[in-house]
Design a protein around this motif. Structure first.
Motif, PDB file in Angstrom:
ATOM      1  N   MET A   1       0.848  -1.167   0.000  1.00  0.00           N
ATOM      2  CA  MET A   1       0.000   0.000   0.000  1.00  0.00           C
ATOM      3  C   MET A   1       0.903   1.243   0.000  1.00  0.00           C
ATOM      4  N   ILE A   2       0.554   2.215  -0.844  1.00  0.00           N
ATOM      5  CA  ILE A   2       1.410   3.393  -0.984  1.00  0.00           C
ATOM      6  C   ILE A   2       0.747   4.650  -0.415  1.00  0.00           C
ATOM      7  N   VAL A   3       1.571   5.642  -0.154  1.00  0.00           N
ATOM      8  CA  VAL A   3       1.141   6.914   0.443  1.00  0.00           C
ATOM      9  C   VAL A   3       0.065   7.591  -0.400  1.00  0.00           C
ATOM     10  N   ASP A   4       0.163   7.467  -1.710  1.00  0.00           N
ATOM     11  CA  ASP A   4      -0.829   8.098  -2.584  1.00  0.00           C
ATOM     12  C   ASP A   4      -2.246   7.619  -2.256  1.00  0.00           C
ATOM     13  N   LYS A   5      -2.374   6.383  -1.806  1.00  0.00           N
ATOM     14  CA  LYS A   5      -3.683   5.839  -1.410  1.00  0.00           C
ATOM     15  C   LYS A   5      -4.246   6.627  -0.218  1.00  0.00           C
ATOM     16  N   VAL A   6      -3.375   6.995   0.728  1.00  0.00           N
ATOM     17  CA  VAL A   6      -3.810   7.801   1.878  1.00  0.00           C
ATOM     18  C   VAL A   6      -4.267   9.173   1.395  1.00  0.00           C
ATOM     19  N   LEU A   7      -3.502   9.771   0.482  1.00  0.00           N
ATOM     20  CA  LEU A   7      -3.864  11.097  -0.036  1.00  0.00           C
ATOM     21  C   LEU A   7      -5.216  11.067  -0.741  1.00  0.00           C
ATOM     22  N   LYS A   8      -5.498   9.990  -1.460  1.00  0.00           N
ATOM     23  CA  LYS A   8      -6.765   9.888  -2.177  1.00  0.00           C
ATOM     24  C   LYS A   8      -7.923   9.537  -1.248  1.00  0.00           C
ATOM     25  N   THR A   9      -7.650   8.727  -0.238  1.00  0.00           N
ATOM     26  CA  THR A   9      -8.692   8.309   0.691  1.00  0.00           C
ATOM     27  C   THR A   9      -9.036   9.410   1.690  1.00  0.00           C
ATOM     28  N   PHE A  10      -8.016  10.124   2.155  1.00  0.00           N
ATOM     29  CA  PHE A  10      -8.194  11.196   3.125  1.00  0.00           C
ATOM     30  C   PHE A  10      -7.546  12.478   2.600  1.00  0.00           C
ATOM     31  N   PRO A  11      -8.140  13.091   1.574  1.00  0.00           N
ATOM     32  CA  PRO A  11      -7.528  14.310   1.035  1.00  0.00           C
ATOM     33  C   PRO A  11      -7.551  15.432   2.066  1.00  0.00           C
ATOM     34  N   ARG A  12      -6.459  16.150   2.135  1.00  0.00           N
ATOM     35  CA  ARG A  12      -6.336  17.273   3.064  1.00  0.00           C
ATOM     36  C   ARG A  12      -5.891  18.496   2.285  1.00  0.00           C
ATOM     37  N   GLU A  13      -6.472  19.615   2.634  1.00  0.00           N
ATOM     38  CA  GLU A  13      -5.997  20.861   2.053  1.00  0.00           C
ATOM     39  C   GLU A  13      -4.647  21.174   2.687  1.00  0.00           C
ATOM     40  N   ILE A  14      -3.705  21.613   1.872  1.00  0.00           N
ATOM     41  CA  ILE A  14      -2.423  22.013   2.444  1.00  0.00           C
ATOM     42  C   ILE A  14      -2.317  23.528   2.411  1.00  0.00           C
ATOM     43  N   LEU A  15      -1.678  24.044   3.415  1.00  0.00           N
ATOM     44  CA  LEU A  15      -1.443  25.477   3.535  1.00  0.00           C
ATOM     45  C   LEU A  15       0.024  25.721   3.217  1.00  0.00           C
ATOM     46  N   VAL A  16       0.274  26.620   2.283  1.00  0.00           N
ATOM     47  CA  VAL A  16       1.643  26.969   1.909  1.00  0.00           C
ATOM     48  C   VAL A  16       1.886  28.423   2.278  1.00  0.00           C
ATOM     49  N   VAL A  17       2.977  28.666   2.980  1.00  0.00           N
ATOM     50  CA  VAL A  17       3.387  30.029   3.328  1.00  0.00           C
ATOM     51  C   VAL A  17       4.820  30.229   2.861  1.00  0.00           C
ATOM     52  N   SER A  18       5.206  31.473   2.708  1.00  0.00           N
ATOM     53  CA  SER A  18       6.569  31.754   2.252  1.00  0.00           C
ATOM     54  C   SER A  18       7.479  31.970   3.461  1.00  0.00           C
ATOM     55  N   PRO A  19       8.769  31.693   3.297  1.00  0.00           N
ATOM     56  CA  PRO A  19       9.693  31.848   4.423  1.00  0.00           C
ATOM     57  C   PRO A  19       9.846  33.296   4.884  1.00  0.00           C
TER      58      PRO A  19
END
Length: 147
Positions: A1-19
């Motif tokens: 089982m691969i990580v991509d399966k987790v991303l597809k099963t439990f999609p999460r919005e990611i927050l990106v900020v600049s340094p």
């Protein structure tokens, strides 16, 4: 089982900020999005670090209110441990356990594509194990057959 399966099963919005963004601005984004961790990426989109609510709290305890005017790069956790979408879930979970973290950025060519957490990864593994068990039980206890 691969990580991509987790991303597809439990999609999460990611927050990106600049340094270079101020901590107060990033904290406001945390509040607006109801997210407790942000990916810190430069102009190229490459992951440089992560900043969690815990990082902000620790910085506030150490530096006081001046933390809010500091750039994110001074508060973030640089060079975070990551995984790739095609990595197996067990490996990702081992990284989280080894470092005592609950969230793991997923990167593709050093650019963030998602975020997995320990609970979601364990849930996917549990679901697969439960399905395997149900299939095995149905095979062993097949009804209507003669033995």
């Amino acid at each position: 089982m691969i990580v991509d399966k987790v991303l597809k099963t439990f999609p999460r919005e990611i927050l990106v900020v600049s340094p270079g963004e101020k901590v107060i601005g990033a904290a406001r984004k945390f509040e607006q999005k109801r997210i407790g961790i942000a990916m810190v990426c430069g102009e190229s989109g490459i992951l440089e670090g992560v900043m969690s609510l815990g990082d902000i709290v620790h910085a506030l305890g150490d530096r006081g209110a001046e933390t809010l005017d500091l750039p994110v790069r001074l508060v973030m956790t640089p060079d975070p441990v990551t995984c790739e979408p095609d990595e197996d879930i067990e490996s990702a979970l081992a990284k989280m356990s080894d470092r005592g973290i609950r969230h793991l950025p997923v990167v593709d060519h050093d650019k963030p594509v998602g975020l997995i957490d320990k609970i979601a990864a364990l849930q996917v593994l549990y679901d697969v194990a439960a399905l395997d068990f149900a299939q095995l039980r149905n095979y062993v206890f097949k009804t209507g057959g003669r033995y």
